[in-house]
Design a protein around this motif. Structure first.
Motif, PDB file in Angstrom:
ATOM      1  N   TYR A  39       0.815  -1.214   0.000  1.00  0.00           N
ATOM      2  CA  TYR A  39       0.000   0.000   0.000  1.00  0.00           C
ATOM      3  C   TYR A  39       0.855   1.273   0.000  1.00  0.00           C
ATOM      4  O   TYR A  39       0.399   2.312  -0.465  1.00  0.00           O
ATOM      5  CB  TYR A  39      -1.016  -0.026   1.150  1.00  0.00           C
ATOM      6  CG  TYR A  39      -2.075  -1.057   0.862  1.00  0.00           C
ATOM      7  CD1 TYR A  39      -3.102  -0.797  -0.035  1.00  0.00           C
ATOM      8  CD2 TYR A  39      -1.999  -2.323   1.428  1.00  0.00           C
ATOM      9  CE1 TYR A  39      -4.051  -1.752  -0.348  1.00  0.00           C
ATOM     10  CE2 TYR A  39      -2.949  -3.300   1.114  1.00  0.00           C
ATOM     11  CZ  TYR A  39      -3.967  -3.010   0.227  1.00  0.00           C
ATOM     12  OH  TYR A  39      -4.905  -3.965  -0.095  1.00  0.00           O
ATOM     13  N   ALA A  40       2.093   1.179   0.465  1.00  0.00           N
ATOM     14  CA  ALA A  40       3.009   2.321   0.365  1.00  0.00           C
ATOM     15  C   ALA A  40       3.358   2.568  -1.105  1.00  0.00           C
ATOM     16  O   ALA A  40       3.480   3.717  -1.546  1.00  0.00           O
ATOM     17  CB  ALA A  40       4.270   2.076   1.187  1.00  0.00           C
ATOM     18  N   VAL A  41       3.487   1.492  -1.860  1.00  0.00           N
ATOM     19  CA  VAL A  41       3.733   1.623  -3.309  1.00  0.00           C
ATOM     20  C   VAL A  41       2.505   2.239  -3.972  1.00  0.00           C
ATOM     21  O   VAL A  41       2.622   3.156  -4.798  1.00  0.00           O
ATOM     22  CB  VAL A  41       4.068   0.255  -3.960  1.00  0.00           C
ATOM     23  CG1 VAL A  41       4.384   0.436  -5.448  1.00  0.00           C
ATOM     24  CG2 VAL A  41       5.221  -0.428  -3.251  1.00  0.00           C
ATOM     25  N   VAL A  42       1.332   1.747  -3.602  1.00  0.00           N
ATOM     26  CA  VAL A  42       0.084   2.269  -4.165  1.00  0.00           C
ATOM     27  C   VAL A  42      -0.036   3.762  -3.865  1.00  0.00           C
ATOM     28  O   VAL A  42      -0.401   4.557  -4.743  1.00  0.00           O
ATOM     29  CB  VAL A  42      -1.146   1.505  -3.620  1.00  0.00           C
ATOM     30  CG1 VAL A  42      -2.446   2.203  -4.003  1.00  0.00           C
ATOM     31  CG2 VAL A  42      -1.143   0.073  -4.131  1.00  0.00           C
ATOM     32  N   GLU A  43       0.295   4.159  -2.655  1.00  0.00           N
ATOM     33  CA  GLU A  43       0.214   5.571  -2.280  1.00  0.00           C
ATOM     34  C   GLU A  43       1.136   6.425  -3.151  1.00  0.00           C
ATOM     35  O   GLU A  43       0.757   7.505  -3.610  1.00  0.00           O
ATOM     36  CB  GLU A  43       0.592   5.733  -0.802  1.00  0.00           C
ATOM     37  CG  GLU A  43       0.282   7.105  -0.250  1.00  0.00           C
ATOM     38  CD  GLU A  43       0.509   7.165   1.248  1.00  0.00           C
ATOM     39  OE1 GLU A  43       1.255   8.059   1.674  1.00  0.00           O
ATOM     40  OE2 GLU A  43      -0.051   6.320   1.974  1.00  0.00           O
ATOM     41  N   GLU A  44       2.327   5.927  -3.415  1.00  0.00           N
ATOM     42  CA  GLU A  44       3.255   6.659  -4.288  1.00  0.00           C
ATOM     43  C   GLU A  44       2.724   6.701  -5.725  1.00  0.00           C
ATOM     44  O   GLU A  44       2.834   7.724  -6.411  1.00  0.00           O
ATOM     45  CB  GLU A  44       4.633   6.012  -4.247  1.00  0.00           C
ATOM     46  CG  GLU A  44       5.700   6.866  -4.915  1.00  0.00           C
ATOM     47  CD  GLU A  44       7.093   6.310  -4.678  1.00  0.00           C
ATOM     48  OE1 GLU A  44       7.675   5.785  -5.657  1.00  0.00           O
ATOM     49  OE2 GLU A  44       7.591   6.414  -3.547  1.00  0.00           O
TER      50      GLU A  44
ATOM     51  N   GLU B 176      -0.410   6.665  -6.554  1.00  0.00           N
ATOM     52  CA  GLU B 176      -1.513   7.636  -6.544  1.00  0.00           C
ATOM     53  C   GLU B 176      -0.972   9.060  -6.610  1.00  0.00           C
ATOM     54  O   GLU B 176      -1.499   9.888  -7.360  1.00  0.00           O
ATOM     55  CB  GLU B 176      -2.360   7.469  -5.281  1.00  0.00           C
ATOM     56  CG  GLU B 176      -3.225   6.241  -5.288  1.00  0.00           C
ATOM     57  CD  GLU B 176      -3.953   6.015  -3.971  1.00  0.00           C
ATOM     58  OE1 GLU B 176      -4.963   5.312  -3.986  1.00  0.00           O
ATOM     59  OE2 GLU B 176      -3.505   6.535  -2.922  1.00  0.00           O
ATOM     60  N   GLY B 177       0.078   9.338  -5.847  1.00  0.00           N
ATOM     61  CA  GLY B 177       0.683  10.673  -5.874  1.00  0.00           C
ATOM     62  C   GLY B 177       1.176  11.033  -7.260  1.00  0.00           C
ATOM     63  O   GLY B 177       0.960  12.151  -7.750  1.00  0.00           O
TER      64      GLY B 177
ATOM     65  N   ALA C 197      -0.394  13.896  -9.731  1.00  0.00           N
ATOM     66  CA  ALA C 197       0.480  14.940 -10.273  1.00  0.00           C
ATOM     67  C   ALA C 197       0.313  15.026 -11.791  1.00  0.00           C
ATOM     68  O   ALA C 197       0.244  16.126 -12.357  1.00  0.00           O
ATOM     69  CB  ALA C 197       1.939  14.670  -9.900  1.00  0.00           C
ATOM     70  N   SER C 198       0.197  13.871 -12.448  1.00  0.00           N
ATOM     71  CA  SER C 198      -0.042  13.857 -13.899  1.00  0.00           C
ATOM     72  C   SER C 198      -1.378  14.493 -14.231  1.00  0.00           C
ATOM     73  O   SER C 198      -1.501  15.247 -15.198  1.00  0.00           O
ATOM     74  CB  SER C 198      -0.020  12.426 -14.439  1.00  0.00           C
ATOM     75  OG  SER C 198       1.244  11.867 -14.328  1.00  0.00           O
ATOM     76  N   LEU C 199      -2.389  14.189 -13.411  1.00  0.00           N
ATOM     77  CA  LEU C 199      -3.714  14.771 -13.610  1.00  0.00           C
ATOM     78  C   LEU C 199      -3.651  16.288 -13.487  1.00  0.00           C
ATOM     79  O   LEU C 199      -4.179  17.009 -14.337  1.00  0.00           O
ATOM     80  CB  LEU C 199      -4.696  14.193 -12.593  1.00  0.00           C
ATOM     81  CG  LEU C 199      -6.114  14.751 -12.618  1.00  0.00           C
ATOM     82  CD1 LEU C 199      -6.827  14.337 -13.898  1.00  0.00           C
ATOM     83  CD2 LEU C 199      -6.894  14.290 -11.399  1.00  0.00           C
TER      84      LEU C 199
ATOM     85  N   THR D  84      -3.958   0.560 -19.798  1.00  0.00           N
ATOM     86  CA  THR D  84      -4.005  -0.364 -18.663  1.00  0.00           C
ATOM     87  C   THR D  84      -2.640  -0.614 -18.044  1.00  0.00           C
ATOM     88  O   THR D  84      -2.552  -1.170 -16.959  1.00  0.00           O
ATOM     89  CB  THR D  84      -4.615  -1.722 -19.077  1.00  0.00           C
ATOM     90  OG1 THR D  84      -3.843  -2.262 -20.147  1.00  0.00           O
ATOM     91  CG2 THR D  84      -6.061  -1.565 -19.493  1.00  0.00           C
ATOM     92  N   THR D  85      -1.578  -0.201 -18.719  1.00  0.00           N
ATOM     93  CA  THR D  85      -0.237  -0.400 -18.154  1.00  0.00           C
ATOM     94  C   THR D  85       0.240   0.826 -17.375  1.00  0.00           C
ATOM     95  O   THR D  85       1.234   0.751 -16.670  1.00  0.00           O
ATOM     96  CB  THR D  85       0.789  -0.720 -19.261  1.00  0.00           C
ATOM     97  OG1 THR D  85       0.860   0.387 -20.172  1.00  0.00           O
ATOM     98  CG2 THR D  85       0.410  -1.990 -20.017  1.00  0.00           C
ATOM     99  N   SER D  86      -0.454   1.941 -17.509  1.00  0.00           N
ATOM    100  CA  SER D  86      -0.041   3.139 -16.773  1.00  0.00           C
ATOM    101  C   SER D  86      -0.526   3.070 -15.334  1.00  0.00           C
ATOM    102  O   SER D  86      -1.492   2.375 -15.019  1.00  0.00           O
ATOM    103  CB  SER D  86      -0.610   4.403 -17.432  1.00  0.00           C
ATOM    104  OG  SER D  86      -2.001   4.517 -17.167  1.00  0.00           O
ATOM    105  N   GLU D  87       0.138   3.788 -14.448  1.00  0.00           N
ATOM    106  CA  GLU D  87      -0.280   3.825 -13.050  1.00  0.00           C
ATOM    107  C   GLU D  87      -1.699   4.377 -12.943  1.00  0.00           C
ATOM    108  O   GLU D  87      -2.530   3.841 -12.211  1.00  0.00           O
ATOM    109  CB  GLU D  87       0.696   4.664 -12.235  1.00  0.00           C
ATOM    110  CG  GLU D  87       2.044   4.003 -12.091  1.00  0.00           C
ATOM    111  CD  GLU D  87       3.077   4.830 -11.359  1.00  0.00           C
ATOM    112  OE1 GLU D  87       4.101   4.242 -10.977  1.00  0.00           O
ATOM    113  OE2 GLU D  87       2.877   6.042 -11.155  1.00  0.00           O
ATOM    114  N   PHE D  88      -1.985   5.427 -13.692  1.00  0.00           N
ATOM    115  CA  PHE D  88      -3.313   6.043 -13.674  1.00  0.00           C
ATOM    116  C   PHE D  88      -4.374   5.019 -14.078  1.00  0.00           C
ATOM    117  O   PHE D  88      -5.377   4.832 -13.407  1.00  0.00           O
ATOM    118  CB  PHE D  88      -3.312   7.251 -14.618  1.00  0.00           C
ATOM    119  CG  PHE D  88      -4.487   8.161 -14.474  1.00  0.00           C
ATOM    120  CD1 PHE D  88      -4.492   9.161 -13.516  1.00  0.00           C
ATOM    121  CD2 PHE D  88      -5.594   8.046 -15.299  1.00  0.00           C
ATOM    122  CE1 PHE D  88      -5.574  10.024 -13.375  1.00  0.00           C
ATOM    123  CE2 PHE D  88      -6.682   8.902 -15.173  1.00  0.00           C
ATOM    124  CZ  PHE D  88      -6.668   9.890 -14.206  1.00  0.00           C
TER     125      PHE D  88
END
Length: 198
Positions: A59-64, A66-67, A71-73, A103-107
């Protein structure tokens, strides 16, 4: 000495990028609750100890992630007044739609995972903060606590429309979606602003 520090920083960046990419890939295959640290470490081609040196948990990875996605958004949206210009908003939505459909992007992964609702909530807060700081005059904001309700209403509506568009498989053009968002935001915020300045 500075050169070796830079070299180490680059290794850290590459390792973290590899871990995030591995998790994003795994999230396309299975629910996040079924992904272990060992799974991600193996997919990233690092050992579990290396993973834990950079992140305390999945979840620490997920949080990063999301950040980074938020930022991209923000970069894509630019200033919040884009909500009042359906042509510019259409262009922005095309870009955001491309990010979401990848589907491969973090977003894209975040929008298709079990953390989706939490991520959409963070998107709403991000949009709300942007609207508040970019489009509402500070004296109006200070004059009424109810302006926060209007901003939350609009940001929630924008995220809801966007979420529906994604869920439909991007049916309807970005121009149509942008027009609906722009009309919605204009009615709520500009109408509310005119009431406040009377």
């Amino acid at each position: 000495m500075a050169r070796s520090a830079s070299h180490i920083d680059m290794r850290v960046i590459k390792t973290k990028r590899s871990i995030r990419s591995a998790l994003a890939h795994l999230m396309t295959q299975r629910d996040i609750s079924l992904i272990s640290v060992s799974d991600v470490a193996h997919a990233a081609m690092v050992n579990k100890k290396t993973f834990l040196a950079h992140y305390a948990s999945i979840y620490a990875v997920v949080e990063e992630m999301e950040g980074s996605a938020l930022a991209s958004l923000k970069d894509t949206v630019g200033s919040a007044d884009v909500i009042f210009d359906s042509e510019r908003l259409g262009e922005v939505l095309c870009q955001i739609g491309a990010m979401a459909s990848d589907t491969t992007s973090e977003f894209g992964c975040l929008l298709r995972s079990r953390v989706r609702d939490e991520f959409l909530s963070k998107m709403r807060v991000c949009i709300s903060d942007k609207i508040s700081s970019d489009t509402i005059d500070s004296h109006i904001r200070a004059s009424s606590k109810r302006v926060g309700y209007a901003i939350d209403f609009v940001s929630g509506g924008v995220v809801s429309i966007f979420s529906r568009w994604i869920d439909s498989g991007f049916k309807g053009s970005a121009t149509d979606v942008a027009s609906a968002m722009e009309s919605f935001a204009r009615s709520a915020l500009i109408g509310y602003r005119s009431q406040l300045v009377k």
